[in-house]
Design an enzyme around this catalytic site. Structure first.
Site, short mmCIF file in Angstrom:
data_model
loop_
_atom_site.label_atom_id
_atom_site.label_comp_id
_atom_site.label_asym_id
_atom_site.label_seq_id
_atom_site.Cartn_x
_atom_site.Cartn_y
_atom_site.Cartn_z
N ASP A 5 6.11 -40.49 -39.25
CA ASP A 5 7.56 -40.62 -39.51
C ASP A 5 7.94 -39.63 -40.61
OD1 ASP A 5 10.16 -41.54 -39.73
OD2 ASP A 5 9.61 -43.40 -40.75
N LEU A 6 7.94 -38.35 -40.25
CA LEU A 6 8.16 -37.30 -41.25
C LEU A 6 9.64 -36.94 -41.39
CD1 LEU A 6 5.11 -35.00 -40.44
CD2 LEU A 6 5.29 -36.87 -42.09
N LYS A 7 10.44 -37.37 -40.44
CA LYS A 7 11.91 -37.14 -40.50
C LYS A 7 12.23 -35.72 -40.92
CE LYS A 7 13.39 -41.89 -41.43
NZ LYS A 7 12.18 -42.61 -41.84
N LEU A 8 11.70 -34.76 -40.14
CA LEU A 8 11.92 -33.36 -40.48
C LEU A 8 13.39 -32.99 -40.29
CD1 LEU A 8 8.74 -31.81 -38.80
CD2 LEU A 8 9.04 -32.58 -41.16
N ASN A 50 13.13 -22.76 -37.27
CA ASN A 50 11.83 -22.13 -37.43
C ASN A 50 10.91 -22.95 -38.32
OD1 ASN A 50 10.07 -19.75 -37.07
ND2 ASN A 50 10.34 -19.56 -39.29
N THR A 51 11.46 -23.50 -39.38
CA THR A 51 10.65 -24.29 -40.32
C THR A 51 10.23 -25.62 -39.70
OG1 THR A 51 11.78 -23.24 -42.17
CG2 THR A 51 10.65 -25.31 -42.63
N ARG A 88 13.66 -57.85 -38.78
CA ARG A 88 13.35 -58.89 -39.76
C ARG A 88 13.14 -60.22 -39.04
NH1 ARG A 88 12.40 -55.23 -42.22
NH2 ARG A 88 13.09 -54.53 -44.25
N ASP A 144 3.86 -48.42 -45.65
CA ASP A 144 4.55 -47.71 -46.71
C ASP A 144 3.89 -47.99 -48.06
OD1 ASP A 144 6.45 -46.43 -45.09
OD2 ASP A 144 7.74 -48.19 -45.07
N ASP A 198 15.39 -29.31 -41.16
CA ASP A 198 15.39 -27.99 -41.80
C ASP A 198 15.84 -26.99 -40.75
OD1 ASP A 198 14.71 -25.76 -43.53
OD2 ASP A 198 13.26 -27.05 -44.53
N LYS A 242 2.70 -46.82 -38.37
CA LYS A 242 3.66 -45.77 -38.74
C LYS A 242 3.38 -45.31 -40.17
CE LYS A 242 7.95 -46.28 -40.16
NZ LYS A 242 8.13 -45.32 -41.25
N GLY A 268 7.89 -53.07 -41.32
CA GLY A 268 7.11 -52.75 -42.50
C GLY A 268 6.93 -53.94 -43.41
N ARG A 269 7.84 -54.07 -44.36
CA ARG A 269 7.67 -55.06 -45.43
C ARG A 269 7.47 -56.50 -44.98
NH1 ARG A 269 12.69 -52.50 -48.49
NH2 ARG A 269 13.09 -52.05 -46.30
N GLN A 319 17.73 -52.77 -45.78
CA GLN A 319 18.21 -52.58 -44.41
C GLN A 319 19.55 -53.29 -44.22
OE1 GLN A 319 16.86 -50.54 -42.48
NE2 GLN A 319 14.63 -50.57 -42.53
N THR A 377 19.00 -47.02 -40.43
CA THR A 377 19.43 -48.42 -40.34
C THR A 377 19.82 -48.98 -41.71
OG1 THR A 377 17.07 -48.92 -40.26
CG2 THR A 377 18.27 -49.10 -38.21
O1 C5P Z 1 9.94 -52.36 -44.50
P1 C5P Z 1 10.83 -52.08 -43.32
O2 C5P Z 1 10.55 -52.98 -42.13
O3 C5P Z 1 12.29 -52.02 -43.67
O4 C5P Z 1 10.38 -50.61 -42.86
C1 C5P Z 1 11.11 -49.87 -41.93
C2 C5P Z 1 10.46 -48.55 -41.80
O5 C5P Z 1 11.17 -47.79 -40.81
C3 C5P Z 1 10.44 -47.71 -43.07
O6 C5P Z 1 9.18 -47.05 -43.11
C4 C5P Z 1 11.56 -46.71 -42.89
O7 C5P Z 1 11.25 -45.47 -43.48
C5 C5P Z 1 11.61 -46.56 -41.37
N1 C5P Z 1 12.88 -46.19 -40.80
C6 C5P Z 1 14.04 -46.92 -40.98
N2 C5P Z 1 15.21 -46.50 -40.42
C7 C5P Z 1 15.26 -45.41 -39.67
C8 C5P Z 1 14.08 -44.66 -39.47
C9 C5P Z 1 12.90 -45.10 -40.03
O8 C5P Z 1 14.01 -47.95 -41.63
N3 C5P Z 1 16.39 -45.06 -39.08
#
Ligand code: C5P
Length: 238
Positions: free
Chosen positions: A63-66, A71-72, A184, A14, A68, A36, A213-214, A193, A123
């Site tokens: 992880d585009l989380k579409l 059709n889109t 975590r 991210d 809409d 991701k 991620g972080r 989170q 989450t």
């Molecule tokens: O930094 P962290 O570990 O919290 O990153 C979690 C990643 O998972 C982020 O990129 C966030 O957009 C993604 N995510 C999430 N919860 C969801 C779907 C995706 O935290 N339900």
């Protein structure tokens, strides 16, 4: 490679900075199963950026989380297919027709089609947050409702929190992919989170993919952080 079969950890890169994402990806490559790329990265770097990260040689989850009209969303999925990503996702709350359109669009890629998964409940949301947007009851009830709809609509799996894994596994069996963020390591900052667990617990519960991620990217040494998580999951690899 079966997605997540070797190492279930997908690191969320991210950032808006492509060089930073590439540096993280190269450093952690030996210790994770995939990468991701989410909205922050995609909106800054677009398809070219995704291609550049994919060249590192790990499976990529777009992880585009579409969310809409069907059709889109179908068009959005078709536009992603040439990038060769392994997983793409939509919000399950977009409804059955939208998810079916997404699955059908992905199927046009044939054997190379990406898995399409549905985001159930973010989450970062707890029951109070859900109540504020008109959803009463436990978060897990909403997760199950949306996961059933995703399954019936032909999606390959869902994004859920770790403590929902057992409920969903029981409902859908082993073939339905469960992707779990909110991970975590013990002692790591929780940040925004709310429904979190440790990598080891998420793995033991049977997550197919752990999105982290972080705890990796905000570490002063991302490679060491990723290695420590890998070693926690697979002590024999250390
Ligand atoms: O930094 P962290 O570990 O919290 O990153 C979690 C990643 O998972 C982020 O990129 C966030 O957009 C993604 N995510 C999430 N919860 C969801 C779907 C995706 O935290 N339900």
């Amino acid at each position: 490679m079966t997605l997540g079969s070797q190492n279930p950890v997908y690191c969320a890169l991210d950032t808006t900075a492509l060089p930073e994402a590439l540096a993280w990806a190269r450093a952690i490559k030996p210790y994770v199963g995939g990468l991701k790329l989410g909205l922050e990265f995609f909106n800054a770097n677009g398809p070219q950026g995704v291609r550049a990260v994919a060249e590192i040689g790990l499976p990529v989850f777009a992880d585009l989380k579409l969310h809409d009209i069907p059709n889109t969303v179908a068009g959005g999925i078709r536009a992603v297919l040439p990038l060769g990503v392994s997983i793409v996702n939509v919000h399950a709350s977009g409804g059955g027709a939208m998810m079916r359109a997404a699955a059908d669009a992905a199927a046009t890629a044939g054997a190379n089609r990406p898995k399409v998964i549905g985001v159930t409940v973010l989450t970062s949301l707890d029951a109070a947050d859900l109540y504020a947007i008109g959803i009463s009851g436990a978060a897990s009830d909403q997760v199950l409702r949306l996961a059933k709809l995703a399954h019936a609509s032909g999606l390959d799996g869902v994004v859920c929190a770790a403590h929902e894994i057992q409920m969903l596994r029981k409902e859908f069996g082993p073939g339905f992919m469960l992707v779990v963020p909110g991970i975590r390591p013990a002692g790591a900052a929780v940040g925004d989170q709310k429904r979190v667990t440790t990598p080891k617990e998420g793995h033991a519960l049977g997550a197919d993919i752990l999105v982290i991620g972080r705890p990796i990217t905000e570490s002063p040494d991302p490679a060491a952080a990723a290695r420590a998580i890998r070693n926690e999951l697979f002590p024999q690899a250390s």
